[in-house]
Motif scaffolding. Structure first.
Motif, PDB file in Angstrom:
ATOM      1  N   VAL A   1      -2.492  -9.491   8.520  1.00  0.00           N
ATOM      2  CA  VAL A   1      -2.329  -9.175   9.939  1.00  0.00           C
ATOM      3  C   VAL A   1      -1.657  -7.823  10.086  1.00  0.00           C
ATOM      4  O   VAL A   1      -2.103  -6.968  10.865  1.00  0.00           O
ATOM      5  N   LYS A   2      -0.584  -7.598   9.320  1.00  0.00           N
ATOM      6  CA  LYS A   2       0.139  -6.322   9.397  1.00  0.00           C
ATOM      7  C   LYS A   2      -0.766  -5.158   8.998  1.00  0.00           C
ATOM      8  O   LYS A   2      -0.751  -4.100   9.640  1.00  0.00           O
ATOM      9  N   SER A   3      -1.543  -5.349   7.960  1.00  0.00           N
ATOM     10  CA  SER A   3      -2.442  -4.296   7.498  1.00  0.00           C
ATOM     11  C   SER A   3      -3.498  -3.971   8.552  1.00  0.00           C
ATOM     12  O   SER A   3      -3.774  -2.802   8.835  1.00  0.00           O
ATOM     13  N   ARG A   4      -4.072  -5.012   9.143  1.00  0.00           N
ATOM     14  CA  ARG A   4      -5.077  -4.798  10.194  1.00  0.00           C
ATOM     15  C   ARG A   4      -4.465  -4.090  11.400  1.00  0.00           C
ATOM     16  O   ARG A   4      -5.087  -3.205  11.992  1.00  0.00           O
ATOM     17  N   LEU A   5      -3.246  -4.481  11.762  1.00  0.00           N
ATOM     18  CA  LEU A   5      -2.562  -3.833  12.878  1.00  0.00           C
ATOM     19  C   LEU A   5      -2.313  -2.348  12.588  1.00  0.00           C
ATOM     20  O   LEU A   5      -2.577  -1.488  13.426  1.00  0.00           O
ATOM     21  N   HIS A   6      -1.819  -2.082  11.392  1.00  0.00           N
ATOM     22  CA  HIS A   6      -1.520  -0.703  11.018  1.00  0.00           C
ATOM     23  C   HIS A   6      -2.784   0.158  11.078  1.00  0.00           C
ATOM     24  O   HIS A   6      -2.787   1.244  11.663  1.00  0.00           O
ATOM     25  N   THR A   7      -3.854  -0.332  10.484  1.00  0.00           N
ATOM     26  CA  THR A   7      -5.114   0.415  10.447  1.00  0.00           C
ATOM     27  C   THR A   7      -5.664   0.611  11.853  1.00  0.00           C
ATOM     28  O   THR A   7      -6.130   1.696  12.208  1.00  0.00           O
ATOM     29  N   ALA A   8      -5.597  -0.434  12.667  1.00  0.00           N
ATOM     30  CA  ALA A   8      -6.132  -0.360  14.031  1.00  0.00           C
ATOM     31  C   ALA A   8      -5.338   0.617  14.891  1.00  0.00           C
ATOM     32  O   ALA A   8      -5.913   1.423  15.624  1.00  0.00           O
ATOM     33  N   VAL A   9      -4.012   0.556  14.804  1.00  0.00           N
ATOM     34  CA  VAL A   9      -3.171   1.458  15.602  1.00  0.00           C
ATOM     35  C   VAL A   9      -3.406   2.906  15.177  1.00  0.00           C
ATOM     36  O   VAL A   9      -3.512   3.801  16.024  1.00  0.00           O
TER      37      VAL A   9
END
Length: 177
Positions: free
Chosen positions: A156-164
Motif C-alpha cells: 500500500v505504501k509503495s503504491r501510494l508513493h508511486t501514485a503521488v
C-alpha cells in the motif's frame, strides 16, 4: 445500523432497513465520485454497496470489523469496475469513431486544478488510483487499506508513493502547480 453483534463486535448481524448510516453513505458517494464515477451513476453505486452488505448479512457471514472502511473499499472496487467497463466502451467507440464526426467537448466550467487532479487520477493504474482514493479521500489509514485489500502494508505504501509522485509530476507537466 447493524444489530445482533457478539460481545467482541463480530459475529452474525441483522440489517435494519438501511445498512449504511448517513455518514457512511456520504463516504461511499465520495469514494465513488473521486474514483471517477459520474454523478449520474453515484446513486446506483451506493445501492450496490448496500446490496453487498445485505447479501453478506443474508449469507450469515460475520459483520465487517469496520463497516465504514468495508463500504469504502467496496465503493472503490465498484469505481474500478466502472473504469474497466468504460474502457471497454471506449474501445468500441474508437471503432465507431471513423463512422461519425467528432463531438465538441462539453461546455462545463471546472477549475483548472480539479480538472488536472481528476485527469491525473484517471491516468493512474487501477491499483494506484484505488489506494490514493482510499487513503486521501476516504481517509483510511494504511493498515486498514492493507487489511481490506488483502495486501501487505508495504505494498500500500509503495503504491501510494508511486501514485503521488506520478500525480505531482503530472501537475508540474501541466503547469498547474
Amino acid at each position: 445500523m447493524l444489530r445482533g453483534r457478539t460481545r467482541r463486535g463480530r459475529g452474525p448481524y441483522v440489517a435494519d432497513d438501511d445498512p449504511l448510516d448517513a455518514a457512511q453513505e456520504r463516504r461511499v458517494r465520495a469514494v465513488l465520485a473521486l474514483g471517477g464515477v459520474p454523478q449520474a451513476d453515484l446513486q446506483d453505486g451506493v445501492q450496490q454497496v448496500r446490496l453487498r452488505l445485505l447479501e453478506r448479512a443474508a449469507s450469515g457471514r460475520e459483520a465487517p470489523r469496520d463497516v465504514s472502511a468495508w463500504a469504502a473499499v467496496v465503493a472503490s472496487n465498484l469505481a474500478m469496475d466502472w473504469h474497466r467497463a468504460k474502457r471497454r466502451q471506449e474501445r468500441v467507440g474508437e471503432r465507431l469513431a471513423a463512422l461519425r464526426p467528432a463531438q465538441a467537448p462539453s461546455g462545463e466550467e471546472t477549475s483548472v486544478l480539479s480538472l488536472a487532479v481528476a485527469r491525473g487520477l484517471d491516468a493512474l493504474p487501477d491499483a494506484q488510483r484505488q489506494v490514493v482514493v482510499l487513503r486521501f479521500y476516504a481517509d483510511l489509514p494504511v493498515r486498514s487499506i492493507a487489511e481490506q485489500l488483502g495486501v501487505p502494508e508495504g505494498t500500500v505504501k509503495s503504491r501510494l508513493h508511486t501514485a503521488v509522485r506520478a500525480l505531482r509530476a503530472r501537475l508540474h507537466e501541466d503547469e498547474v502547480v
